[in-house]
Each structure stands twice: as C-alpha cells, then as structure tokens.
Design a protein around this motif. Structure first.
Motif, short mmCIF file in Angstrom:
data_model
loop_
_atom_site.label_atom_id
_atom_site.label_comp_id
_atom_site.label_asym_id
_atom_site.label_seq_id
_atom_site.Cartn_x
_atom_site.Cartn_y
_atom_site.Cartn_z
N ALA A 261 0.82 -1.22 0.00
CA ALA A 261 0.00 0.00 0.00
C ALA A 261 0.85 1.27 0.00
O ALA A 261 0.31 2.37 0.00
N GLY A 262 2.18 1.12 0.04
CA GLY A 262 3.05 2.30 -0.13
C GLY A 262 3.80 2.76 1.10
O GLY A 262 4.70 3.59 0.98
N THR A 263 3.46 2.24 2.29
CA THR A 263 4.12 2.75 3.51
C THR A 263 5.61 2.38 3.52
O THR A 263 6.46 3.23 3.80
N THR A 264 5.91 1.13 3.21
CA THR A 264 7.32 0.71 3.25
C THR A 264 8.12 1.47 2.18
O THR A 264 9.27 1.85 2.42
N GLU A 265 7.49 1.68 1.04
CA GLU A 265 8.17 2.42 -0.03
C GLU A 265 8.49 3.85 0.43
O GLU A 265 9.59 4.35 0.22
N GLY B 238 10.19 -1.40 8.89
CA GLY B 238 8.94 -1.82 8.25
C GLY B 238 7.72 -1.41 9.06
O GLY B 238 7.78 -1.29 10.28
N PRO B 239 6.62 -1.21 8.34
CA PRO B 239 5.37 -0.93 9.03
C PRO B 239 4.66 -2.22 9.41
O PRO B 239 4.91 -3.27 8.82
N GLY B 240 3.80 -2.12 10.39
CA GLY B 240 2.94 -3.24 10.76
C GLY B 240 1.65 -2.66 11.30
O GLY B 240 1.39 -1.46 11.15
N TYR C 193 7.15 -4.88 5.11
CA TYR C 193 5.93 -4.94 5.94
C TYR C 193 5.73 -6.38 6.38
O TYR C 193 6.47 -7.28 5.96
N THR C 194 4.75 -6.60 7.26
CA THR C 194 4.45 -7.94 7.76
C THR C 194 3.11 -8.39 7.19
O THR C 194 2.19 -7.59 7.07
N TRP C 195 3.01 -9.65 6.86
CA TRP C 195 1.85 -10.19 6.16
C TRP C 195 1.36 -11.44 6.88
O TRP C 195 2.05 -11.98 7.72
C1 LIG Z 1 -3.87 -9.83 5.24
C2 LIG Z 1 -2.98 -8.93 6.06
C3 LIG Z 1 -2.20 -9.50 7.05
C4 LIG Z 1 -1.38 -8.69 7.86
N1 LIG Z 1 -0.66 -9.27 8.88
C5 LIG Z 1 0.05 -8.48 9.72
C6 LIG Z 1 0.75 -9.05 10.84
O1 LIG Z 1 0.77 -10.25 11.08
N2 LIG Z 1 1.45 -8.19 11.64
C7 LIG Z 1 1.49 -6.84 11.43
O2 LIG Z 1 2.11 -6.13 12.20
N3 LIG Z 1 0.83 -6.28 10.37
C8 LIG Z 1 0.11 -7.07 9.52
N4 LIG Z 1 -0.56 -6.49 8.46
C9 LIG Z 1 -0.50 -5.02 8.28
C10 LIG Z 1 0.53 -4.56 7.25
O3 LIG Z 1 1.84 -4.95 7.61
C11 LIG Z 1 0.45 -3.00 7.20
O4 LIG Z 1 -0.79 -2.65 6.63
C12 LIG Z 1 1.58 -2.35 6.43
O5 LIG Z 1 1.49 -0.96 6.62
C13 LIG Z 1 1.58 -2.62 4.93
O6 LIG Z 1 2.73 -2.04 4.37
P1 LIG Z 1 2.71 -1.26 2.99
O7 LIG Z 1 1.91 0.01 3.19
O8 LIG Z 1 4.14 -0.98 2.65
O9 LIG Z 1 2.08 -2.16 1.97
C14 LIG Z 1 -1.36 -7.29 7.64
C15 LIG Z 1 -2.14 -6.72 6.61
C16 LIG Z 1 -2.95 -7.53 5.84
C17 LIG Z 1 -3.80 -6.89 4.77
#
Ligand SMILES: Cc1cc2nc3c(=O)[nH]c(=O)nc-3n(C[C@H](O)[C@H](O)[C@H](O)COP(=O)(O)O)c2cc1C
Length: 145
Positions: free
Chosen positions: A11-15, A88-90, A56-58
C-alpha cells in the motif's frame, strides 16, 4: 559508505519509508541505491557496505510473499563485514506486530551481518510519526560508522 535499500510495499508505507531513509542518507553525502525486492537478487548486496531491508508484515506475522525468494537467496550469502538494519510498518491489532523486521534481523545475523541500528517498526495507525521516526533511524545509521 555505499548502501543498498531493498524493500517491498503493498500500500506504499514501506516504499515511503525507503524513500525517506534513502533521502536522509543521500543528504548526508552517502551513496544509496533503492531497489524493489522483485527486481533485486541477494548477490546484489555483495557490492555494498551497508544493507537496509524494508519489509511490511503479512499473514500471521509472516514475510510478504514478494520477498520469499529474496529471503531464501539471502539465507545462502556470506554477510560478514556488512552493516545492516531493517525497517517496516505493521499493524498493532495483529498478534505479531511487525514481526517481519525480527525475521529479517535474525536472517541477516545468521549469515554474519551486523545489525548496527535496532529495527524500526511503525504502526500503520500512527503514520504521522513516520517522517520523524525515519529521520531518527537515518541519523543513527549515519552515526554508526
Ligand atoms: C492480510 C494482512 C495481514 C497482515 N498481517 C500483519 C501481521 O501479522 N502483523 C502486522 O504487524 N501487520 C500485519 N498487516 C498489516 C501490514 O503490515 C500493514 O498494513 C503495512 O502498513 C503494509 O505495508 P505497505 O503500506 O508498505 O504495503 C497485515 C495486513 C494484511 C492486509
């Protein structure tokens, strides 16, 4: 000091973090290359003194799918002599807040890399802190060598 920043972002935060940190290091006179993990190979790291990973974390505290290949490649590299740090964001509503940062730090250390600044974890609900936190992180990196 030559730095490579490898990141991935949905979504752009890490970038944004990668750009802010890269910008601060460049302002301080350092050479910085920023690469999306999908376009990077782990052996690219060999030509740099400092390696920064933005992730980021997924899932349930997991690495983003786009970084799994890079992670596997990195786990075969010799990172002795490399300075490194991770950001990284979370989202703190998940049980494993920004755990990808810890996973990357462990992988880098297992390959002999030195974590020179503690990982920067940003909660997505507090993105107004992003710029200040990235500036502090960058300053610590600049001071660390
Ligand atoms: C399906 C899904 C699972 C995620 N799992 C986690 C997680 O386990 N831990 C965490 O801290 N954030 C989790 N997140 C939040 C993302 O890490 C957060 O939205 C992050 O800002 C995304 O980075 P980006 O903006 O660079 O894409 C999750 C988000 C989604 C949509």
């Amino acid at each position: 000091m030559d730095t490579i920043i490898i990141y991935t972002s949905m979504a752009g935060t890490t970038e944004l973090m990668a750009e802010m940190i890269g910008g601060k290091l460049t302002e301080a006179g350092e050479r910085v290359v920023i690469k999306d993990a999908l376009e990077a190979y782990a052996h690219d790291l060999q030509s740099y003194d400092r390696v920064l990973i933005g992730s980021y974390t997924w899932g349930d505290g997991d690495l983003p799918d786009e970084m799994v290949d890079f992670y596997e490649e990195l786990s075969k590299l010799d990172l002795n002599g490399k300075q490194a740090a991770v950001f990284g964001p979370g989202d703190s509503t998940y049980p494993h807040f920004a755990r990808a940062v810890d996973i990357w730090e462990e992988a880098i250390q297992a390959q002999g890399g030195e974590i020179v600044v503690e990982g920067l974890k940003i909660d997505r609900w507090y993105t107004e802190e992003l710029e200040a936190a990235c500036a502090i992180f960058s300053e610590k990196l600049i001071q660390s060598h």
